[in-house]
Design a protein around this motif. Structure first.
Motif, PDB file in Angstrom:
ATOM      1  N   ILE A 259       0.842  -1.206   0.000  1.00  0.00           N
ATOM      2  CA  ILE A 259       0.000   0.000   0.000  1.00  0.00           C
ATOM      3  C   ILE A 259       0.872   1.248   0.000  1.00  0.00           C
ATOM      4  O   ILE A 259       1.767   1.387   0.841  1.00  0.00           O
ATOM      5  N   TRP A 260       0.587   2.134  -0.954  1.00  0.00           N
ATOM      6  CA  TRP A 260       1.266   3.423  -1.058  1.00  0.00           C
ATOM      7  C   TRP A 260       0.257   4.537  -0.820  1.00  0.00           C
ATOM      8  O   TRP A 260      -0.889   4.451  -1.258  1.00  0.00           O
ATOM      9  N   VAL A 261       0.697   5.590  -0.145  1.00  0.00           N
ATOM     10  CA  VAL A 261      -0.108   6.808   0.002  1.00  0.00           C
ATOM     11  C   VAL A 261       0.557   7.887  -0.844  1.00  0.00           C
ATOM     12  O   VAL A 261       1.765   8.126  -0.717  1.00  0.00           O
ATOM     13  N   VAL A 262      -0.216   8.523  -1.733  1.00  0.00           N
ATOM     14  CA  VAL A 262       0.336   9.565  -2.587  1.00  0.00           C
ATOM     15  C   VAL A 262      -0.106  10.928  -2.074  1.00  0.00           C
ATOM     16  O   VAL A 262      -1.291  11.150  -1.803  1.00  0.00           O
ATOM     17  N   VAL A 263       0.858  11.834  -1.919  1.00  0.00           N
ATOM     18  CA  VAL A 263       0.580  13.183  -1.447  1.00  0.00           C
ATOM     19  C   VAL A 263       1.205  14.198  -2.395  1.00  0.00           C
ATOM     20  O   VAL A 263       2.187  13.909  -3.076  1.00  0.00           O
ATOM     21  N   ASP A 264       0.618  15.389  -2.430  1.00  0.00           N
ATOM     22  CA  ASP A 264       1.136  16.496  -3.233  1.00  0.00           C
ATOM     23  C   ASP A 264       1.922  17.411  -2.310  1.00  0.00           C
ATOM     24  O   ASP A 264       1.364  18.014  -1.387  1.00  0.00           O
ATOM     25  N   THR A 272      -2.918  17.893   4.618  1.00  0.00           N
ATOM     26  CA  THR A 272      -2.518  16.566   4.154  1.00  0.00           C
ATOM     27  C   THR A 272      -2.419  15.586   5.323  1.00  0.00           C
ATOM     28  O   THR A 272      -2.855  14.431   5.231  1.00  0.00           O
ATOM     29  N   ALA A 273      -1.857  16.044   6.436  1.00  0.00           N
ATOM     30  CA  ALA A 273      -1.664  15.168   7.589  1.00  0.00           C
ATOM     31  C   ALA A 273      -2.990  14.630   8.126  1.00  0.00           C
ATOM     32  O   ALA A 273      -3.051  13.488   8.602  1.00  0.00           O
ATOM     33  N   VAL A 274      -4.061  15.433   8.027  1.00  0.00           N
ATOM     34  CA  VAL A 274      -5.352  15.013   8.560  1.00  0.00           C
ATOM     35  C   VAL A 274      -5.866  13.769   7.841  1.00  0.00           C
ATOM     36  O   VAL A 274      -6.216  12.757   8.462  1.00  0.00           O
TER      37      VAL A 274
END
Length: 322
Positions: A259-264, A272-274
């Motif tokens: 599982i990967w989480v993608v963030v900008d 983003t942290a929320v």
């Protein structure tokens, strides 16, 4: 008769979601305590929550729980801990967002009590402010204080997050990418280019023309079987609405191998942290994929999310590249 168990967690919201995912509305939170453990003179202490949960007779104990005080198998702690009471027995079942239960009942009341109790250890009267004599930083006493701290305070962990795992590949292996809007689809396409022998599926809020959509465990099983037959890796792009509302149940049903989480990186870090924390309550992420690192002067803020970085702007990368 109902059984009671004790659970620990860094936040009441996280414990709430764990209970809701495993027991629905059948688990009841009886009490909650905010616990401070360790530290030196009130500083550097680890803080977490302990809750007592009641489940129906015969129900499986919540994962990671231990028998509550007074229950068979309960073991008292080996050493004392400073606790701040934040409980209000009896409490109702956990009430995650969107359940329709008033915020003033059950877990909502416990959350408010925990906030009220913070800073009021040992009683309800506000502590009087103490006066301390001024100390010169050039004095012998100040030097002795620094030396004492150096020998009694454990050194901070400066190793950072561990290295991210390599992108998983293999016939029938499922890699899930979770993120806002269409960000997961952008990363899925770049990963397919690198793997070459992979196929993409969508899930959550993302739907694309000519791309099969995965819904629930049966949909995932079908996608995995097709990947195995074709000898391909299955990449699932799971979209979350821009508001950051995480469909916890749907997310946990996609039992991916990685599982990967993608963030900008260009988006506001606090926002983003929320939603990244909410994703962590539903599934355990293995690594972080970063977009937009060239569109901000502070791409390194994504380190604060606490996940190892393994993909940056369309290709493999590490934290050192930001």
């Amino acid at each position: 008769m109902p059984s009671r168990f004790q659970l620990r967690g860094e936040s009441l919201e996280g414990i709430e979601w764990r209970l809701f995912n495993s027991h629905g509305s059948t688990a009841r939170i009886i009490s909650a305590e905010k616990v401070s453990e360790g530290g030196l003179g009130g500083f550097f202490a680890r803080q977490f929550f302990e809750v007592v949960v009641e489940v129906d007779d015969g129900a499986v104990a919540p994962e990671g729980s231990v028998p509550a005080p007074g229950q068979p198998g309960y073991l008292p702690p080996a050493s004392g801990k400073a606790k701040k009471r934040a409980g209000r027995p009896p409490a109702s079942a956990p009430t995650p967002a969107g359940s329709g239960i008033p915020a003033g009942s059950g877990i909502g009341a416990l959350l408010q009590d925990a906030d009220d109790a913070d800073g009021s250890f040992g009683g309800t009267a506000a502590p009087q402010e103490k006066e301390f004599p001024s100390v010169s930083t050039a004095s012998q006493g100040f030097a002795e204080l620094l030396a004492d701290l150096a020998t009694t305070v454990p050194a901070a962990n400066t190793t950072g997050t561990p290295d991210a795992p390599a992108l998983l590949a293999g016939a029938g292996k499922v890699v899930m990418i979770v993120g806002l809007a269409t960000d997961p689809m952008d990363v899925a396409r770049s990963m397919r280019r690198v793997l070459k022998n992979a196929e993409i599926r969508t899930a959550g809020s993302i739907k694309a023309v000519s791309v099969d959509h995965v819904a629930g465990r049966l949909g995932l099983a079908a996608a995995r079987a097709a990947g195995t037959a074709a000898g391909r890796t299955v990449i699932v792009a799971f979209g979350i609405t821009p508001g950051g509302q995480v469909p916890s149940a749907a997310l946990s049903e996609v039992e991916a191998d990685q599982i990967w989480v993608v963030v900008d990186a260009a988006r506001k870090q606090a926002d983003t942290a929320v939603w990244v924390d909410r994703v962590g309550w539903a599934v355990e992420a293995d690594a972080l994929a970063v977009l937009g690192s060239m569109e901000t002067l502070t791409p390194g803020t994504v380190h604060e999310l606490g996940l190892p970085i393994g993909w940056i702007d369309g290709g493999p990368g590490t934290a050192a590249d930001l």
